[in-house]
Design a protein around this motif. Structure first.
Motif, short mmCIF file in Angstrom:
data_model
loop_
_atom_site.label_atom_id
_atom_site.label_comp_id
_atom_site.label_asym_id
_atom_site.label_seq_id
_atom_site.Cartn_x
_atom_site.Cartn_y
_atom_site.Cartn_z
N ALA A 277 -29.07 -0.27 47.14
CA ALA A 277 -29.10 -0.53 45.70
C ALA A 277 -27.93 -1.41 45.29
CB ALA A 277 -29.08 0.78 44.92
N CYS A 278 -26.80 -1.20 45.95
CA CYS A 278 -25.62 -2.04 45.69
C CYS A 278 -25.92 -3.49 46.04
CB CYS A 278 -24.43 -1.53 46.50
SG CYS A 278 -22.99 -2.61 46.44
N LEU A 279 -26.52 -3.71 47.20
CA LEU A 279 -26.88 -5.08 47.62
C LEU A 279 -27.89 -5.68 46.65
CD1 LEU A 279 -27.23 -4.80 51.51
CD2 LEU A 279 -25.26 -5.54 50.15
N GLY A 280 -28.70 -4.83 46.04
CA GLY A 280 -29.68 -5.32 45.08
C GLY A 280 -29.07 -5.74 43.75
N SER A 281 -27.76 -5.55 43.60
CA SER A 281 -27.09 -5.93 42.37
C SER A 281 -26.76 -7.41 42.31
CB SER A 281 -25.78 -5.12 42.20
OG SER A 281 -26.05 -3.74 42.18
N GLY A 282 -27.26 -8.17 43.28
CA GLY A 282 -27.03 -9.62 43.27
C GLY A 282 -25.71 -9.97 43.93
N ARG A 283 -25.10 -11.03 43.43
CA ARG A 283 -23.85 -11.50 44.04
C ARG A 283 -22.77 -10.43 44.04
NH1 ARG A 283 -22.97 -17.65 41.66
NH2 ARG A 283 -24.82 -18.59 42.65
N ALA A 284 -22.75 -9.61 43.03
CA ALA A 284 -21.74 -8.56 42.95
C ALA A 284 -21.85 -7.61 44.14
CB ALA A 284 -21.89 -7.77 41.65
N GLY A 285 -23.06 -7.35 44.60
CA GLY A 285 -23.26 -6.44 45.72
C GLY A 285 -22.83 -7.01 47.05
N LEU A 286 -22.84 -8.34 47.18
CA LEU A 286 -22.46 -8.97 48.44
C LEU A 286 -21.01 -8.68 48.82
CD1 LEU A 286 -24.23 -12.45 48.09
CD2 LEU A 286 -24.98 -10.42 49.38
N ALA A 287 -20.18 -8.39 47.84
CA ALA A 287 -18.79 -8.07 48.13
C ALA A 287 -18.66 -6.80 48.97
CB ALA A 287 -18.01 -7.91 46.82
N TYR A 288 -19.72 -5.98 48.98
CA TYR A 288 -19.70 -4.73 49.74
C TYR A 288 -20.61 -4.78 50.96
CZ TYR A 288 -17.67 -3.08 45.34
OH TYR A 288 -16.88 -2.93 44.22
N ALA A 289 -21.00 -5.97 51.38
CA ALA A 289 -21.97 -6.09 52.47
C ALA A 289 -21.50 -5.41 53.75
CB ALA A 289 -22.26 -7.57 52.73
N LEU A 290 -20.20 -5.49 54.04
CA LEU A 290 -19.69 -4.92 55.29
C LEU A 290 -19.52 -3.41 55.24
CD1 LEU A 290 -17.03 -7.61 56.28
CD2 LEU A 290 -19.38 -7.37 57.08
N TRP A 291 -19.81 -2.80 54.07
CA TRP A 291 -19.69 -1.35 53.97
C TRP A 291 -20.59 -0.66 54.97
CZ3 TRP A 291 -23.00 2.67 53.22
CH2 TRP A 291 -22.44 3.92 52.92
N VAL A 292 -21.69 -1.30 55.40
CA VAL A 292 -22.64 -0.67 56.29
C VAL A 292 -21.99 -0.23 57.60
CG1 VAL A 292 -23.38 -2.80 57.45
CG2 VAL A 292 -25.00 -0.88 57.20
N ARG A 293 -20.87 -0.85 57.94
CA ARG A 293 -20.17 -0.46 59.18
C ARG A 293 -19.67 0.98 59.06
NH1 ARG A 293 -16.01 -5.36 60.38
NH2 ARG A 293 -15.30 -4.67 58.31
#
Length: 298
Positions: A277-293
């Motif tokens: 859902a965070c990634l679905g927030s658009g560009r703002a969510g991309l800042a947390y892309a590496l959280w999946v680690r």
């Protein structure tokens, strides 16, 4: 309308016995130090009320009592607005207080400036520590900094306390109070007013908010409903791009916060849902892309 009051003060309450004394103080504070026509509208809502308290309110000539069978603060607020007879109106929680002379001061400011739809003033937050010692601190710092752009001021903090505004009845109609967001009533209202109405700020203390241990803003429901609030603003209100970008950043950060909490508690599926859902927030969510680690390594 010749005998109409100058100001209608709406006090929503569940009418529980534990709030009887604070409600009495709230009602008393409405008229203290004021020399204008005031009506007090108490909106009793729900079935948890104390029968003796209801009977007491019904017997008071200085109070208009309205009863709603459904216990719902948002409906009580809306019903109170529908009942307004004054040129201006405002709200007061049943455990808060106005400072002496508040309504007269606000009314004079509004009367001098007929183009103002909403006047927002400051107040104090009263807190009690474990030892029973009370402290009062100013609720908002730099309140008048919001004057140039009230909407973007909301990206810093909500500047509208429940008892912090005086509204002009002719221009702030009942439609503003229909369907307001539960737990975020005043943030929702502040956004809507910022988009369409003329708001003036005065950095003068006019009220005291008593910060009690059972305040709704401390509840888990309040924290989880913030996601619903952010999504509703994004989906239903036509706000400028800078404000929407702020909402997307806040939404992304909130999802990651919930993802971290879920992961700590061992709910990996829930954590993944919040991450997506965070990634679905658009560009703002991309800042947390590496959280999946964190999810992979956990």
């Amino acid at each position: 309308m010749g005998n109409a009051p100058a100001v209608s003060v709406i006090i929503p309450t569940a009418g529980e016995a534990s709030r009887w004394q604070s409600l009495e103080w709230a009602i008393t504070s409405v008229r203290a130090g004021n020399d204008i026509g005031i009506e007090v509208v108490v909106v009793l809502n729900g079935d948890r009320y104390c029968p003796n308290l209801r009977a007491s309110l019904e017997s008071r000539p200085d109070v208009r009592l309205i009863y709603l069978p459904e216990g719902d603060l948002t409906r009580a607020i809306a019903r109170g607005r529908q009942a307004v007879r004054g040129r201006y109106f405002c709200f007061l929680d049943d455990d808060d207080e106005y400072l002496p002379g508040t309504l007269s001061t606000r009314l004079r400011l509004m009367d001098r400036h007929p183009l103002i739809d909403v006047l927002v003033t400051n107040g104090y937050r009263r807190q009690c520590d474990d030892s029973g010692r009370e402290t009062e601190t100013l609720m908002f710092s730099g309140l008048t900094d919001n004057a140039e752009n009230p909407l973007m001021g909301l990206t810093r903090a909500n500047w509208l306390a429940s008892c912090g505004g005086l509204f002009r009845s002719a221009t702030v109609g009942p439609e503003y109070f229909n369907g307001i967001q539960k737990y975020f009533e005043w943030s929702w209202l502040a956004i809507r007013l910022s988009l369409t109405r003329n708001i003036r700020f005065r950095d003068i203390p006019t009220f005291v908010v008593n910060d009690t241990p059972d305040s709704l803003s401390k509840s888990l429901a309040y924290l989880t409903r913030e996601l619903d609030f952010l999504l509703r603003v994004l989906n239903e209100l036509d706000t400028p791009k800078p404000f929407r970008r702020h909402l997307h950043r806040k939404l992304a950060a909130k999802h990651i916060s919930f993802a971290n909490a879920a992961l700590t508690q061992g709910f990996r599926g829930k954590a993944l849902r919040h991450y997506l859902a965070c990634l679905g927030s658009g560009r703002a969510g991309l800042a947390y892309a590496l959280w999946v680690r964190k999810l992979i390594l956990k």
